[in-house]
Design a protein around this motif. Sequence first.
Motif, PDB file in Angstrom:
ATOM      1  N   VAL A   1       0.258   0.682   3.450  1.00 25.82           N
ATOM      2  CA  VAL A   1      -1.003   1.408   4.010  1.00 25.82           C
ATOM      3  C   VAL A   1      -2.440   0.788   3.555  1.00 25.82           C
ATOM      4  O   VAL A   1      -3.357   1.038   4.320  1.00 25.82           O
ATOM      5  CB  VAL A   1      -1.002   2.954   3.663  1.00 25.82           C
ATOM      6  N   PHE A   2      -2.486   0.190   2.583  1.00 34.25           N
ATOM      7  CA  PHE A   2      -3.425  -0.570   2.057  1.00 34.25           C
ATOM      8  C   PHE A   2      -3.284  -1.740   1.284  1.00 34.25           C
ATOM      9  O   PHE A   2      -2.348  -1.675   0.446  1.00 34.25           O
ATOM     10  CB  PHE A   2      -4.348   0.333   1.317  1.00 34.25           C
ATOM     11  N   ASN A   3      -3.691  -3.117   1.687  1.00 34.80           N
ATOM     12  CA  ASN A   3      -3.196  -4.306   0.835  1.00 34.80           C
ATOM     13  C   ASN A   3      -4.363  -5.113   1.198  1.00 34.80           C
ATOM     14  O   ASN A   3      -4.989  -5.723   1.977  1.00 34.80           O
ATOM     15  CB  ASN A   3      -2.228  -4.787   1.548  1.00 34.80           C
ATOM     16  N   ASP A   4      -5.456  -5.161   0.077  1.00 38.42           N
ATOM     17  CA  ASP A   4      -6.374  -5.664  -0.173  1.00 38.42           C
ATOM     18  C   ASP A   4      -6.685  -6.404  -1.565  1.00 38.42           C
ATOM     19  O   ASP A   4      -5.969  -6.220  -2.534  1.00 38.42           O
ATOM     20  CB  ASP A   4      -7.691  -4.817   0.185  1.00 38.42           C
TER      21      ASP A   4
ATOM     22  N   PHE B   1     -10.227   3.350   0.454  1.00 32.06           N
ATOM     23  CA  PHE B   1      -8.794   3.428   0.966  1.00 32.06           C
ATOM     24  C   PHE B   1      -8.550   4.958   1.080  1.00 32.06           C
ATOM     25  O   PHE B   1      -8.164   5.640   2.041  1.00 32.06           O
ATOM     26  CB  PHE B   1      -7.790   3.055  -0.045  1.00 32.06           C
ATOM     27  N   LEU B   2      -8.927   6.024   0.093  1.00 23.38           N
ATOM     28  CA  LEU B   2      -8.825   7.270   0.127  1.00 23.38           C
ATOM     29  C   LEU B   2      -9.693   7.970   1.443  1.00 23.38           C
ATOM     30  O   LEU B   2      -8.820   8.769   1.869  1.00 23.38           O
ATOM     31  CB  LEU B   2      -9.354   7.901  -1.093  1.00 23.38           C
ATOM     32  N   ARG B   3     -10.672   7.193   1.848  1.00 19.76           N
ATOM     33  CA  ARG B   3     -11.336   7.858   2.942  1.00 19.76           C
ATOM     34  C   ARG B   3     -10.425   7.812   4.295  1.00 19.76           C
ATOM     35  O   ARG B   3     -10.818   8.562   5.276  1.00 19.76           O
ATOM     36  CB  ARG B   3     -12.647   6.885   3.292  1.00 19.76           C
ATOM     37  N   THR B   4      -9.467   6.848   4.285  1.00 24.95           N
ATOM     38  CA  THR B   4      -8.671   6.723   5.465  1.00 24.95           C
ATOM     39  C   THR B   4      -7.864   7.907   5.472  1.00 24.95           C
ATOM     40  O   THR B   4      -7.015   8.044   6.687  1.00 24.95           O
ATOM     41  CB  THR B   4      -7.791   5.540   5.441  1.00 24.95           C
ATOM     42  N   LYS B   5      -7.396   8.608   4.532  1.00 21.43           N
ATOM     43  CA  LYS B   5      -6.673   9.759   4.456  1.00 21.43           C
ATOM     44  C   LYS B   5      -5.233   9.415   4.687  1.00 21.43           C
ATOM     45  O   LYS B   5      -4.342  10.317   5.166  1.00 21.43           O
ATOM     46  CB  LYS B   5      -7.220  10.965   5.351  1.00 21.43           C
ATOM     47  N   GLN B   6      -4.828   8.209   4.537  1.00 20.55           N
ATOM     48  CA  GLN B   6      -3.292   7.975   4.781  1.00 20.55           C
ATOM     49  C   GLN B   6      -2.548   8.386   3.661  1.00 20.55           C
ATOM     50  O   GLN B   6      -2.887   8.201   2.289  1.00 20.55           O
ATOM     51  CB  GLN B   6      -3.289   6.381   4.947  1.00 20.55           C
ATOM     52  N   PRO B   7      -1.352   8.809   3.574  1.00 19.05           N
ATOM     53  CA  PRO B   7      -0.468   9.181   2.431  1.00 19.05           C
ATOM     54  C   PRO B   7      -0.097   7.839   1.559  1.00 19.05           C
ATOM     55  O   PRO B   7       0.160   6.709   2.247  1.00 19.05           O
ATOM     56  CB  PRO B   7       0.778   9.797   3.325  1.00 19.05           C
TER      57      PRO B   7
END
Length: 334
Positions: free
Chosen positions: A203-206, A222-228
């Motif tokens: 969900v996030f790879n940076d 990342f948290l702003r994307t609200k993805q689990p």
Amino acid sequence: MKNTIFNKIISIAMLAIVTTFTVAGCGNASANAGGASIDGSGVKVFFSTIVLDDFKELIMNSVVEAGSRTGVTVDLGAPCATADEQVEQIREASTKGYSAIICNPVDIDTALQLEIAAGDIPIIFTNSQPDEEHLSADKYIYVGSYEIDAGMMQAEYVWNKLGKPSSINVVIFQGQPGHPAAINRTKAVKKYFKDNGIDATYVFNDTAYWDTEKAAEGFKIFLRTKQPYDCVICNNDSMALGVVQAMQELGIDTAKIPVVGIDATAEGCQSILDGGMQFTVYQSASGQGAACVEAAIALAKKGTIKDVEYVTPDCKYVWVPFSPVDKANAGSIK
């Protein structure tokens, strides 16, 4: 910068009972002491490194300490900021009668240039692994830890900690782009999940460039994307500590979301004991430094590293093992 470097070198020298200082290339200091079970008397080594972070400094200190124990003279080149600077430093060192050069390269793509600059002197690369085409048995070798193992250990821990789910949402923070450790640690995490039939969604790879503050900032973004997300896997402890810092600032329970790193730094281990990070992988800077010095002695006195501990059959690599660290053993890591 030079004043800072020499203050660090003086501190290292005091620990290693070192008294002689010289200047060469980007600037260096010398360490010489008598030694332990391996006899390195008469062996003279030059150490060249990229600008230091915590782990790179640990390796440098360990090379000095291993030299002190074994009777090897270790001259420390001041950390180089550019590849050109390092090539010139090694070119100058090649005229000083060294038995071997231990090199943490600024840029692995300049390995061939560094070898040409060294002339007939063998190079022991460490921390940043050049492509195999630039390694040669008993001449240009690499001492480090096998990065694939570290990533596999991280993924295995996370999967087990989460109860072996069939699917998993993963956040990954990588180190410096293009760095072999960042590439291989990340690749190994993904390989573990794929090989075990786990449906992993990244969900996030940076990248956070091995840096605590960059990881903290990146995690908040990342948290702003609200993805689990189920876990946060970081290529080193510094970035994992940044994620923990951000979670704690935002009131996120670190006990419920595994945050894992690599290196088992003092700060990383303390975070595990304090309930922040949950897992890391011990990369022995002292073991790598000692292996570099052992390899230098072997090359100088025998012309081969075939009897060095952890050497591969082709005499191109010395793999100092990684080991897993969680709350059960974090307090015992030195």
